[in-house]
Design an enzyme around this catalytic site. Structure first.
Site, mmCIF file in Angstrom:
data_model
loop_
_atom_site.group_PDB
_atom_site.id
_atom_site.type_symbol
_atom_site.label_atom_id
_atom_site.label_comp_id
_atom_site.label_asym_id
_atom_site.label_seq_id
_atom_site.Cartn_x
_atom_site.Cartn_y
_atom_site.Cartn_z
ATOM 1 N N ASP A 21 -4.814 -27.100 -50.522
ATOM 2 C CA ASP A 21 -3.820 -28.010 -51.097
ATOM 3 C C ASP A 21 -3.991 -29.425 -50.543
ATOM 4 O O ASP A 21 -4.425 -29.609 -49.405
ATOM 5 C CB ASP A 21 -2.412 -27.485 -50.781
ATOM 6 C CG ASP A 21 -1.352 -28.180 -51.615
ATOM 7 O OD1 ASP A 21 -1.691 -28.754 -52.675
ATOM 8 O OD2 ASP A 21 -0.166 -28.154 -51.215
ATOM 9 N N ARG A 25 -2.944 -35.838 -53.311
ATOM 10 C CA ARG A 25 -2.398 -36.836 -52.382
ATOM 11 C C ARG A 25 -3.512 -37.559 -51.634
ATOM 12 O O ARG A 25 -3.429 -38.753 -51.376
ATOM 13 C CB ARG A 25 -1.428 -36.154 -51.395
ATOM 14 C CG ARG A 25 -0.038 -35.913 -51.990
ATOM 15 C CD ARG A 25 0.738 -34.914 -51.178
ATOM 16 N NE ARG A 25 0.217 -33.560 -51.363
ATOM 17 C CZ ARG A 25 0.427 -32.556 -50.522
ATOM 18 N NH1 ARG A 25 1.130 -32.751 -49.430
ATOM 19 N NH2 ARG A 25 -0.053 -31.354 -50.795
ATOM 20 N N ARG A 34 -6.676 -38.274 -59.406
ATOM 21 C CA ARG A 34 -6.575 -36.925 -58.828
ATOM 22 C C ARG A 34 -7.899 -36.171 -58.955
ATOM 23 O O ARG A 34 -8.257 -35.378 -58.087
ATOM 24 C CB ARG A 34 -5.451 -36.134 -59.525
ATOM 25 C CG ARG A 34 -4.050 -36.702 -59.273
ATOM 26 C CD ARG A 34 -2.990 -35.877 -60.009
ATOM 27 N NE ARG A 34 -2.947 -34.517 -59.498
ATOM 28 C CZ ARG A 34 -2.288 -34.135 -58.405
ATOM 29 N NH1 ARG A 34 -1.584 -35.011 -57.718
ATOM 30 N NH2 ARG A 34 -2.310 -32.885 -58.015
ATOM 31 N N THR A 67 -1.509 -19.662 -61.460
ATOM 32 C CA THR A 67 -0.953 -19.518 -62.829
ATOM 33 C C THR A 67 0.008 -20.683 -63.096
ATOM 34 O O THR A 67 0.048 -21.213 -64.205
ATOM 35 C CB THR A 67 -0.220 -18.165 -62.985
ATOM 36 O OG1 THR A 67 0.609 -17.939 -61.833
ATOM 37 C CG2 THR A 67 -1.199 -17.013 -63.112
ATOM 38 N N ASN A 69 -0.252 -23.692 -61.836
ATOM 39 C CA ASN A 69 -1.050 -24.921 -62.024
ATOM 40 C C ASN A 69 -1.472 -25.094 -63.481
ATOM 41 O O ASN A 69 -1.773 -26.210 -63.918
ATOM 42 C CB ASN A 69 -2.312 -24.915 -61.160
ATOM 43 C CG ASN A 69 -2.056 -25.035 -59.674
ATOM 44 O OD1 ASN A 69 -2.836 -24.541 -58.867
ATOM 45 N ND2 ASN A 69 -0.966 -25.703 -59.278
ATOM 46 N N ARG A 182 -3.283 -22.782 -44.891
ATOM 47 C CA ARG A 182 -2.882 -23.703 -45.961
ATOM 48 C C ARG A 182 -3.014 -25.123 -45.439
ATOM 49 O O ARG A 182 -2.455 -25.463 -44.393
ATOM 50 C CB ARG A 182 -1.440 -23.467 -46.424
ATOM 51 C CG ARG A 182 -1.077 -24.443 -47.561
ATOM 52 C CD ARG A 182 0.303 -24.254 -48.137
ATOM 53 N NE ARG A 182 0.457 -25.108 -49.317
ATOM 54 C CZ ARG A 182 1.025 -24.755 -50.448
ATOM 55 N NH1 ARG A 182 1.550 -23.558 -50.572
ATOM 56 N NH2 ARG A 182 1.100 -25.583 -51.465
ATOM 57 N N ARG A 188 4.318 -23.022 -47.300
ATOM 58 C CA ARG A 188 4.712 -21.971 -48.242
ATOM 59 C C ARG A 188 3.459 -21.310 -48.804
ATOM 60 O O ARG A 188 2.354 -21.830 -48.661
ATOM 61 C CB ARG A 188 5.572 -22.547 -49.377
ATOM 62 C CG ARG A 188 4.928 -23.716 -50.113
ATOM 63 C CD ARG A 188 5.805 -24.221 -51.267
ATOM 64 N NE ARG A 188 5.264 -25.421 -51.864
ATOM 65 C CZ ARG A 188 5.781 -26.656 -51.735
ATOM 66 N NH1 ARG A 188 6.864 -26.847 -51.022
ATOM 67 N NH2 ARG A 188 5.206 -27.694 -52.325
ATOM 68 N N SER A 190 3.207 -20.278 -52.167
ATOM 69 C CA SER A 190 2.985 -20.655 -53.574
ATOM 70 C C SER A 190 2.305 -19.547 -54.381
ATOM 71 O O SER A 190 1.306 -19.779 -55.070
ATOM 72 C CB SER A 190 2.168 -21.957 -53.662
ATOM 73 O OG SER A 190 2.855 -23.004 -53.012
#
Ligand code: IPE
Ligand code: IPE
Ligand code: MG
Length: 239
Positions: A21, A25, A34, A67, A69, A182, A188, A190
Site C-alpha cells: 500500500d 501517496r 498515481r 475486489t 479496488n 503492510r 488494517r 483490508s
C-alpha cells in the site's frame, strides 16, 4: 544464500505476505500521477521478491489488487491492467528463471480477458516448479474467497473440517503466512487473507510501498524473529 550478515542467526519466515500500500501517496508527494506510483511499486515488488528468495524465504504472497479496488476510476484501473499486460510478465522472468512457481489468488474472471489469460499462461509456464513460489492476489477479497469456498463445500455436499476447508480456498496448497507486512501507514488488513492470517505475525511500516527497501524487509524479518509464537500455549509449554 544469506548475503546479509545482519540476518545471521535470524529465523527466516517460510511464507511472507505483503499488502503493498501507498503507491498513490508516494507518487502524489512527487507531483506525479498515481500510475507512476504503481509502476515503481511493481519494480519494488520484483526487487523485494529477489531479496526475500536470497534470504531463504519459500513463499511470497503480494496483494496487488483487491475486489474493492475494482471500484476505482477506470483510468487508474486501465493503468494497472496495462502494467499487467506490458511489464508484469517481462519483469517476473528473472524470478521465474530461479525456478519459482507463480500462483494467482482471486477471482480472475473479474479482470479483462487478456489480463486473465496472461496470468493463467504464466501460471501454466511455471506449474512444474516445486518448492519456491510467488502468489499474486489480484481481484482478491478474503470474503469473496471464503464465500466461494463455502459454496463449493455445499456443492460437494460434505461437512468441512479445518483441513478440507483450507483446500477450498484460493491458497489451497500453500502454508499459512508466517509474517504479514503492510506498508503505507494504515493499520488494517483490508480484506486480505482473513482466514489464513489466524496466526500470522503482523508488521506495519510507515514507508510507502515504492520506498520499502530491502533493508526495510530485513527489519521486518528481524522483528518477526524476535517474537514468541505461542499458538495459544504457555511459554513453559514451548520449551
Ligand atoms: C496500493 O497503493 C496499490 C493498490 C491498491 C493497487 P494505493 O493505490 O492504495 O496507494 P495509496 O494508498 O492511495 O497511497
Ligand atoms: C489494500 O490497499 C489493497 C492492496 C494493497 C492491493 P487499499 O489502499 O485498497 O486499502 P484501503 O482502501 O486503504 O483499506
Ligand atoms: Mg491505499
Amino acid at each position: 544464500m544469506r548475503k546479509n550478515t545482519l540476518l545471521q542467526g535470524v529465523t527466516i519466515p517460510r511464507h511472507i505476505a505483503i499488502i503493498m500500500d501507498g503507491n498513490g501517496r508516494w507518487a502524489k508527494k512527487r507531483m506525479m500521477p498515481r500510475s507512476f506510483g504503481h509502476k515503481n511499486g511493481m519494480e519494488r515488488m520484483i526487487g523485494l521478491m529477489e531479496h526475500a528468495f536470497d534470504l531463504g524465504v519459500q513463499y511470497i504472497t503480494v496483494y496487488a489488487l483487491s475486489t474493492e479496488n475494482l471500484k476505482r476510476p477506470k483510468e487508474e484501473l486501465d493503468g494497472l491492467f496495462n502494467l499487467f499486460r506490458n511489464n508484469f510478465r517481462k519483469e517476473l522472468q528473472k524470478i521465474f528463471e530461479r525456478g519459482v512457481r507463480l500462483r494467482t489468488l482471486g477471482d480472475l474472471s473479474l479482470l479483462p480477458d487478456d489480463v486473465m489469460q496472461g496470468l493463467r499462461e504464466s501460471e501454466k509456464d511455471t506449474e512444474h516448479y516445486e518448492g519456491r513460489g510467488i502468489n499474486i492476489a489480484v481481484a482478491y477479497g478474503a470474503r469473496d474467497e471464503i464465500i466461494h469456498a463455502v459454496n463449493k463445500a455445499i456443492e460437494n455436499g460434505e461437512k468441512v473440517t479445518e483441513e478440507s476447508f483450507s483446500k477450498l480456498l484460493y491458497t489451497s496448497d500453500l502454508p499459512d503466512p508466517d509474517l504479514i507486512i503492510r506498508t503505507g501507514k494504515e493499520v488494517r488488513l483490508s480484506n486480505f487473507l482473513l482466514y489464513q492470517a489466524a496466526y500470522a505475525e503482523l508488521y506495519f511500516s510507515n514507508k510507502m510501498f515504492p520506498e520499502f527497501s530491502d533493508k526495510e524487509l530485513d527489519k521486518a524479518i528481524i522483528d518477526f524473529s524476535n517474537r514468541t509464537r505461542r499458538f495459544g500455549k504457555t511459554d513453559e509449554q514451548l520449551t
